[in-house]
Design an enzyme around this catalytic site. Structure first.
Site, PDB file in Angstrom:
ATOM      1  N   VAL A  34       0.830  -1.206   0.000  1.00  0.00           N
ATOM      2  CA  VAL A  34       0.000   0.000   0.000  1.00  0.00           C
ATOM      3  C   VAL A  34       0.867   1.259   0.000  1.00  0.00           C
ATOM      4  CG1 VAL A  34      -1.873   1.221   1.167  1.00  0.00           C
ATOM      5  CG2 VAL A  34      -1.769  -1.277   1.265  1.00  0.00           C
ATOM      6  N   HIS A 149       5.548   5.121   0.863  1.00  0.00           N
ATOM      7  CA  HIS A 149       5.024   3.806   1.214  1.00  0.00           C
ATOM      8  C   HIS A 149       4.290   3.882   2.547  1.00  0.00           C
ATOM      9  CE1 HIS A 149       4.752  -0.523   1.819  1.00  0.00           C
ATOM     10  NE2 HIS A 149       5.043  -0.635   0.528  1.00  0.00           N
ATOM     11  N   HIS A 150       3.139   3.199   2.610  1.00  0.00           N
ATOM     12  CA  HIS A 150       2.290   3.277   3.802  1.00  0.00           C
ATOM     13  C   HIS A 150       2.984   2.700   5.042  1.00  0.00           C
ATOM     14  CE1 HIS A 150      -1.312   3.995   5.973  1.00  0.00           C
ATOM     15  NE2 HIS A 150      -2.133   3.941   4.945  1.00  0.00           N
ATOM     16  N   SER A 151       3.985   1.862   4.845  1.00  0.00           N
ATOM     17  CA  SER A 151       4.696   1.309   6.001  1.00  0.00           C
ATOM     18  C   SER A 151       5.436   2.397   6.772  1.00  0.00           C
ATOM     19  CB  SER A 151       5.692   0.239   5.547  1.00  0.00           C
ATOM     20  OG  SER A 151       6.662   0.780   4.662  1.00  0.00           O
ATOM     21  N   ASN A 370       2.038   3.922  12.021  1.00  0.00           N
ATOM     22  CA  ASN A 370       0.689   3.444  11.703  1.00  0.00           C
ATOM     23  C   ASN A 370      -0.012   3.043  12.995  1.00  0.00           C
ATOM     24  OD1 ASN A 370       0.383   3.186   8.595  1.00  0.00           O
ATOM     25  ND2 ASN A 370       2.434   2.411   9.012  1.00  0.00           N
TER      26      ASN A 370
END
Length: 525
Positions: A34, A149-151, A370
């Site tokens: 993601v 990057h969503h990480s 996150n």
């Protein structure tokens, strides 16, 4: 335990390496890769050297933006961690040579962003990049395109960091401000203690019941409970398709007018106009299906009178909920109200209002990364005689969800699955749940006044997300007196995304018109 990162904003040598959190690991799992896209429209052409110099003093000083992901171990036991590295901005800033007189510049930018997403980010470098496009579009003189990057963090963390790279246009030394959520004062009276006690018991019982129901629905959704097949529901493997990214701007003042007139929140109104827009769009799509000779019944459901929409559609959206409870680096969502996921709760804390370098040096204990839970919200898809019914139904649904611990449970569930069964199982759970619903919706609050990105006045901000197994993701981003609607769509499922944008905008106009005509608000021009 929650699945988010808890990163101290420090560049100490003792923090040169850090394991990836469970959330960061499953955002990099196979078929759940993601990314976040943030388009920054500028009112002037972009000076590349100025932007690079600014990034050197701000973004690059953030530990996550100056760390690359390193994988240790063998194929049976891989250990992933963030490792500090020297950032070469030339590897992260892309400035293509463009024809300033290019035909259809808006379409060019859309196609450019779609093409960028075809290639994954290089894991040998920090997982972000910025494309600077000096091309005039219908709403900007130039465009910057962040891909992250969503990480590396959720929308709350990343939008706050982006805003930290900006300054007020009216005061180049000042960071932007965001709305403050007003807390209701206590009206408790000791003489009413008896009734308050029973009210508290009743609310607790509702909280327990709603949470139990939502937990069972989440488990059922993961195992077998699917949304009805509609023209906007993606097929298996939709996460692998190249997406299209479009945006459109509506009046934030109109949204606030409806909010104030009906004693609601911005969340309620935004959800209501999304339901209304989807209903208009799907009704038109079903008309097209009927004209091509397809059956007028779907899964045994008979169409409603005066509409082409099948009755009783099960269509759900997932909302990513910020689980932070205190002020910090985040400026998006509502940390003090996990169910109010589309609004801001806090302004920047005082120590955040300084240069990024100073902020890092102070080693603030901010919850970066996150730190999110998932809330599944049912949408009412139908043609309403009264446009205000869309927002009333949205408010009723959201009010019920506020009395539920579903976001906390989903976060804990994913964290538990990660610790017991590993990353693949945790990612498979959330991917399976998302595959069985239709769409996602999110929103962040931007600055209240005009801001500049390293001296370049900003015209608009448009965030997008791609990679989850969904054919439609709707993001809302406020900025000054405007609200940007950003759609990430699979063009093979939704070939006309601007029609959907127009339907949402038209729904807002109809709802505002109904509010004024019914006399719910006065002194409106």
């Amino acid at each position: 335990m929650m699945t988010g990162d808890h990163v101290k904003a420090s560049r100490s040598s003792h923090h040169d390496e850090e394991p990836l959190s469970p959330a960061a690991r499953f955002f990099q799992a196979p078929r759940f890769n993601v990314y976040i896209i943030a388009i920054v429209g500028c009112k002037t052409r972009i000076n590349t050297d100025v932007v690079k110099a600014g990034l050197e003093q701000t973004l690059v000083k953030h530990p996550r933006f100056s760390s690359k992901m390193v994988v240790d171990g063998n194929k049976y036991c891989k250990n992933k961690k963030w490792t500090q590295t020297k950032v070469n901005l030339e590897d992260h800033i892309i400035v293509p040579e463009l024809d300033p007189n290019i035909d259809f510049p808006d379409r060019f930018v859309e196609d450019y962003v779609s093409n960028v997403t075809r290639t994954p980010l290089d894991l040998s470098k920090p997982l972000w990049e910025l494309h600077l496009l000096n091309i005039k579009t219908s709403d900007a003189e130039a465009v910057g395109v962040f891909r992250i990057h969503h990480s590396m963090g959720d929308g709350a963390s990343l939008i706050s960091l982006l805003l930290a790279c900006t300054r007020k246009t009216s005061d180049p030394e000042a960071l932007p401000s965001v709305p403050v959520k007003k807390r209701a004062g206590s009206t408790f009276n000791s003489r009413d203690g008896f009734w308050w006690f029973f009210l508290a018991i009743w609310m607790l019982l509702r909280l327990i019941w709603n949470t139990m129901v939502d937990v069972l629905l989440f488990v059922a959704t993961t195992l077998f409970l699917k949304d009805m097949k509609t023209p906007i529901k993606g097929a298996p493997g939709v996460e692998l398709n190249v997406k299209k990214f479009v945006h459109q701007t509506v009046s934030l003042e109109d949204i606030k007018l409806v909010k104030n007139a009906m004693n609601m929140t911005v969340n309620d109104v935004v959800t209501g106009i999304t339901q209304a827009g989807l209903s208009r769009y799907l009704n038109r799509r079903y008309i097209h299906s009927s004209c091509t000779g397809e059956e007028k019944k779907l899964d045994g459901r008979v169409k409603q009178s005066n509409s082409n929409i099948p009755k009783g559609i099960r269509l759900r959206t997932v909302i990513l909920v910020n689980l932070r409870k205190s002020a910090g680096i985040q400026v998006a969502h509502a940390p003090n109200d996990p169910s109010s996921s589309l609004s801001v709760a806090e302004t920047y804390p005082p120590e955040f209002k300084q240069d990024m370098a100073d902020m890092m040096a102070k080693r603030l204990k901010t919850r970066w990364g996150n730190l999110i839970g998932y809330m599944f919200l049912p949408f009412t898809i139908s043609l309403q005689d009264d446009p205000l019914d869309y927002v009333r139904k949205a408010k009723a649904t959201i009010d019920r969800k506020k009395l539920s611990l579903e976001p906390i449970f989903t976060s804990m569930c994913i964290g538990f699955a990660f610790r017991i069964f590993g990353n693949k199982v945790a990612a498979a759970i959330i991917r399976r749940a998302l595959s069985n619903i239709t769409m996602a919706i999110s929103g962040v609050v931007g600055a209240q006044e005009e801001i500049s990105f390293y001296g370049h006045p900003i015209a608009y901000l448009a965030p997008f997300v791609y990679g989850p197994p969904l054919s439609l993701v709707v993001n809302y981003q406020s900025y000054v007196n405007k609200m940007t609607i950003s759609l990430t769509v699979d063009p093979s499922v939704i070939p006309d995304p601007y029609e959907l944008c127009n339907d949402i905008e038209e729904s807002l106009k109809l709802i505002r018109h109904a509010v004024v005509n019914k006399g719910l608000i006065k002194d409106v021009v």
